[in-house]
Design an enzyme around this catalytic site. Structure first.
Site, PDB file in Angstrom:
ATOM      1  N   SER A 121       0.839  -1.203   0.000  1.00 11.64           N
ATOM      2  CA  SER A 121       0.000   0.000   0.000  1.00 11.64           C
ATOM      3  C   SER A 121       0.876   1.257   0.000  1.00 11.64           C
ATOM      4  CB  SER A 121      -0.957  -0.006   1.188  1.00 11.64           C
ATOM      5  OG  SER A 121      -0.247  -0.058   2.404  1.00 11.64           O
ATOM      6  N   ASP A 167       6.741   2.553   6.408  1.00  8.32           N
ATOM      7  CA  ASP A 167       6.527   1.942   5.087  1.00  8.32           C
ATOM      8  C   ASP A 167       6.604   2.988   3.980  1.00  8.32           C
ATOM      9  OD1 ASP A 167       6.088  -0.285   6.584  1.00  8.32           O
ATOM     10  OD2 ASP A 167       4.161  -0.820   5.682  1.00  8.32           O
TER      11      ASP A 167
HETATM   12  C1  MEV Z   1       3.560  -2.618   8.766  1.00  8.71           C
HETATM   13  O1  MEV Z   1       4.349  -2.810   7.618  1.00  8.71           O
HETATM   14  C2  MEV Z   1       4.406  -2.150   9.917  1.00  8.71           C
HETATM   15  C3  MEV Z   1       3.672  -1.944  11.231  1.00  8.71           C
HETATM   16  O2  MEV Z   1       4.671  -1.667  12.210  1.00  8.71           O
HETATM   17  C4  MEV Z   1       2.688  -0.793  11.170  1.00  8.71           C
HETATM   18  C5  MEV Z   1       3.350   0.566  11.067  1.00  8.71           C
HETATM   19  O3  MEV Z   1       4.540   0.695  11.329  1.00  8.71           O
HETATM   20  O4  MEV Z   1       2.623   1.512  10.730  1.00  8.71           O
HETATM   21  C6  MEV Z   1       2.935  -3.191  11.663  1.00  8.71           C
END
Ligand code: MEV
Length: 310
Positions: free
Chosen positions: A99, A142
């Site tokens: 995403s 991300d």
């Molecule tokens: C998702 O790729 C990573 C999480 O730590 C969520 C985030 O950092 O926003 C689970």
């Protein structure tokens, strides 16, 4: 026509902990999502999504992606109708930052089409807005990996100021294997569950966060010193902590076991968990092949790639 791309990512250390302001380390993947944007005679936008996917991912995530696209469009002030075409080699699956790669590529393509001249920091802000669609309360790791690429250490600023983003260099790129559980998970749901767990059982969960804090420092040092044995051990330890906060599942644990039994220096889930991907540290083409083959024989789809090189 405007064009843009966003990197996929894998989190080497610290998913979930990063939401609470602890440092995490992520590496961009070589595979990217691409977006093309052109003005079109439509209300709002039209989406053509040609990305490869884990079966069911796009259907399951439809609503979240609608929000993602609307958030980016609104943040960037686009008033005209646009056609968006998504593509690229990054497989749309839980765990690879699909995403965020989409949000980053879309922001770049809009920037290109409307000649907005935004720099990477502004593009990253737009991608972060997009991420709020699927994530609810994303840490920002991300989208940062999707926009900037490379290997980076990320620390969220819980006061709302700028996050700490440290570009890291390692001696050379290292082979890893990613394996797909085939299950799509909701980041929002899993992040919410961890929050509840933390509130309901602080005596059990806070010490896990404390343990991660020192692990994160050791991991940074081991990567800089290129001590891959140590990096692997710490990945194993990190997976144990993720199990304690209940974000692993039986497929992920099985894949981790297969990878370790076949010589991986370390293995852990990557990203949201409760589905999505497992990553194994497998320096050298031979070891990478061996671990990938063992996982494939058990029916898991695998991706062979490298960290620290994109
Ligand atoms: C998702 O790729 C990573 C999480 O730590 C969520 C985030 O950092 O926003 C689970």
């Amino acid at each position: 026509m405007g064009e843009g791309r966003g990197f996929g990512k894998t989190i080497l250390f610290g998913e979930h902990f990063v939401v609470y302001g602890l440092p995490a380390i992520a590496s961009a993947l070589g595979s990217t999502t691409t977006a093309k944007v052109e003005k079109a005679d439509v209300q709002g936008y039209e989406l053509i999504d040609n990305r490869p996917e884990t079966p069911g991912y796009k259907e399951r995530k439809k609503k979240e992606y609608e929000k993602l696209i609307e958030n980016v469009i609104n943040f960037m002030g686009v008033k005209e109708g646009i056609r968006i075409t998504l593509g690229g080699k990054l497989v749309a699956a839980s765990g690879v930052g699909a995403s965020a790669a989409c949000a980053a590529s879309l922001a770049r393509a809009i920037n290109d089409e409307f000649q907005m001249n935004w720099d990477d920091d502004k593009i990253n802000e737009a991608a972060y807005e997009g991420e709020k669609g699927p994530h609810g309360t994303p840490s920002g790791i991300d989208n940062t990996a999707a926009v900037f690429g490379g290997l980076l250490r990320f620390k969220k600023n819980l006061e709302g100021g700028p996050n700490t983003i440290e570009k890291m260099q390692i001696r050379e790129p290292v082979e890893i294997v990613l394996a797909d559980s085939g299950k799509t998970s909701s980041t929002k749901e899993v992040v919410d569950d961890v929050r509840k767990l933390k509130e309901e059982k602080p005596d059990e969960i806070n010490p896990v966060f404390e343990e991660y804090k020192s692990l994160a420092e050791e991991a940074r040092k081991a990567l800089i010193e290129f001590d891959l044995q140590k990096v692997g051990q710490l990945m194993n330890k990190n997976h144990g902590l993720l199990q304690k906060i209940t974000v692993s599942n039986s497929e992920l644990d099985e894949m981790v076991g297969i990878a370790r039994d076949n010589g991986a220096l370390g293995a852990k889930l990557t990203g949201t968990g409760r589905g999505g991907l497992m990553q194994a540290l497998t320096p050298g083409k031979e070891l990478q092949k061996k671990v990938a083959k063992a996982l494939e024989e058990k029916g898991y789809a695998v991706f062979r790639t490298k960290i620290g090189g994109n």
